[in-house]
Design a protein around this motif. Structure first.
Motif, short mmCIF file in Angstrom:
data_model
loop_
_atom_site.label_atom_id
_atom_site.label_comp_id
_atom_site.label_asym_id
_atom_site.label_seq_id
_atom_site.Cartn_x
_atom_site.Cartn_y
_atom_site.Cartn_z
N ALA A 133 76.75 -46.00 12.94
CA ALA A 133 75.70 -47.02 13.05
C ALA A 133 76.13 -48.35 12.46
N VAL A 134 77.37 -48.45 12.00
CA VAL A 134 77.83 -49.66 11.33
C VAL A 134 77.73 -50.87 12.24
N LEU A 135 78.32 -50.77 13.43
CA LEU A 135 78.33 -51.91 14.34
C LEU A 135 76.91 -52.28 14.78
N ALA A 136 76.11 -51.28 15.11
CA ALA A 136 74.74 -51.55 15.56
C ALA A 136 73.94 -52.23 14.45
N ARG A 137 74.06 -51.73 13.24
CA ARG A 137 73.32 -52.32 12.12
C ARG A 137 73.77 -53.77 11.89
N ARG A 138 75.07 -54.02 11.98
CA ARG A 138 75.58 -55.38 11.77
C ARG A 138 75.08 -56.32 12.87
N LEU A 139 75.13 -55.88 14.13
CA LEU A 139 74.68 -56.73 15.23
C LEU A 139 73.19 -57.03 15.14
N VAL A 140 72.40 -56.01 14.82
CA VAL A 140 70.95 -56.22 14.72
C VAL A 140 70.61 -57.14 13.56
N SER A 141 71.24 -56.93 12.42
CA SER A 141 70.94 -57.78 11.26
C SER A 141 71.36 -59.23 11.51
N GLN A 142 72.49 -59.43 12.19
CA GLN A 142 72.92 -60.80 12.51
C GLN A 142 71.98 -61.44 13.52
N ALA A 143 71.54 -60.67 14.52
CA ALA A 143 70.65 -61.22 15.54
C ALA A 143 69.29 -61.60 14.96
N LEU A 144 68.82 -60.80 14.00
CA LEU A 144 67.52 -61.08 13.39
C LEU A 144 67.63 -62.04 12.22
N GLY A 145 68.85 -62.32 11.79
CA GLY A 145 69.03 -63.22 10.65
C GLY A 145 68.62 -62.58 9.35
N VAL A 146 68.75 -61.26 9.27
CA VAL A 146 68.36 -60.52 8.08
C VAL A 146 69.61 -59.96 7.43
N LYS A 147 69.60 -59.90 6.11
CA LYS A 147 70.74 -59.33 5.40
C LYS A 147 70.72 -57.81 5.54
N ASP A 148 71.89 -57.23 5.72
CA ASP A 148 72.03 -55.78 5.85
C ASP A 148 71.64 -55.12 4.53
N LYS A 149 70.72 -54.15 4.59
CA LYS A 149 70.21 -53.52 3.37
C LYS A 149 70.93 -52.22 3.02
N ALA A 150 72.04 -51.94 3.67
CA ALA A 150 72.79 -50.73 3.35
C ALA A 150 73.41 -50.88 1.96
N THR A 151 73.41 -49.79 1.21
CA THR A 151 73.99 -49.83 -0.14
C THR A 151 75.51 -49.85 -0.06
N LYS A 152 76.13 -50.21 -1.15
CA LYS A 152 77.60 -50.26 -1.20
C LYS A 152 78.18 -48.87 -0.94
N GLU A 153 77.53 -47.83 -1.46
CA GLU A 153 78.02 -46.47 -1.25
C GLU A 153 77.96 -46.09 0.23
N GLN A 154 76.87 -46.48 0.91
CA GLN A 154 76.75 -46.19 2.34
C GLN A 154 77.84 -46.89 3.13
N LYS A 155 78.06 -48.16 2.80
CA LYS A 155 79.09 -48.92 3.51
C LYS A 155 80.47 -48.33 3.28
N ASP A 156 80.76 -47.95 2.03
CA ASP A 156 82.06 -47.34 1.72
C ASP A 156 82.24 -46.02 2.47
N PHE A 157 81.18 -45.21 2.50
CA PHE A 157 81.25 -43.93 3.20
C PHE A 157 81.49 -44.15 4.70
N GLU A 158 80.78 -45.11 5.29
CA GLU A 158 80.94 -45.38 6.72
C GLU A 158 82.34 -45.91 7.03
N ARG A 159 82.88 -46.74 6.15
CA ARG A 159 84.26 -47.23 6.34
C ARG A 159 85.25 -46.07 6.28
N LYS A 160 85.01 -45.15 5.34
CA LYS A 160 85.89 -43.99 5.19
C LYS A 160 85.85 -43.12 6.45
#
Length: 173
Positions: A133-160
């Motif tokens: 869901a990384v790409l979808a979350r990033r595209l939606v947050s950019q389109a809405l002009g909202v900051k991504d609310k995923a925690t650092k741990e979630q982002k690290d896990f998704e990158r892994k």
């Protein structure tokens, strides 16, 4: 005029061999339906998901369900061996048989899907790759002009997970 005068003297002899043990050949061309099974005798309330869940052991393999009527469906597998595995499974709420033993409606539907597959020259469906869901979350947050609310741990896990998937794909291909 008597029949004997036209045909001559006819003699009827009893058969020397018993032919009752011989089975008729199945309809020619049934090899093209070896990857299809008819699902039948299940409740009308069943949905496609119910039929798919009946083959949960084969879920990682590819197959699709095509409806014939309210209580008949086709299960189309990617290979005859998978169809044979599914045929060997025991289901409490539905029955399974080869298309060659199925109803005329099922056979007609199987022919239809076989013709469509031949015309499209497509390969059997392959399972969808694992997604993130990384790409979808990033595209939606950019389109809405909202900051991504995923925690650092979630982002690290998704990158892994994404990195592992890329490595797996590189090793496979």
């Amino acid at each position: 005029m008597a029949l004997n005068s036209i045909t001559g003297k006819i003699q009827i002899h009893a058969a020397k061999n018993s032919y009752s043990d011989y089975q008729p050949l199945s309809e020619s061309g049934m090899q093209e339906y070896e990857n299809m099974l008819e699902l039948y005798n299940f409740p009308r309330e069943f949905t496609t998901q119910d039929l798919v869940s009946a083959f949960c052991n084969l879920r990682q393999s590819c197959f699709s369900i095509k409806w014939v009527d309210d209580n008949h469906a086709l299960a189309i597998f990617t290979s005859p061996s998978l169809a044979n595995q599914a045929l060997q499974m025991n289901h409490p709420f539905l029955k399974v048989r080869p298309v060659s033993d199925g109803t005329t409606e099922t056979l007609a539907k199987a022919r239809w899907f076989s013709i469509l597959d031949t015309q499209s020259n497509s390969e059997p469906q392959k399972p969808r790759p694992a997604t993130s869901a990384v790409l979808a979350r990033r595209l939606v947050s950019q389109a809405l002009g909202v900051k991504d609310k995923a925690t650092k741990e979630q982002k690290d896990f998704e990158r892994k997970v994404l990195k592992e998937a890329k490595e797996k794909k590189k090793a496979k291909g």
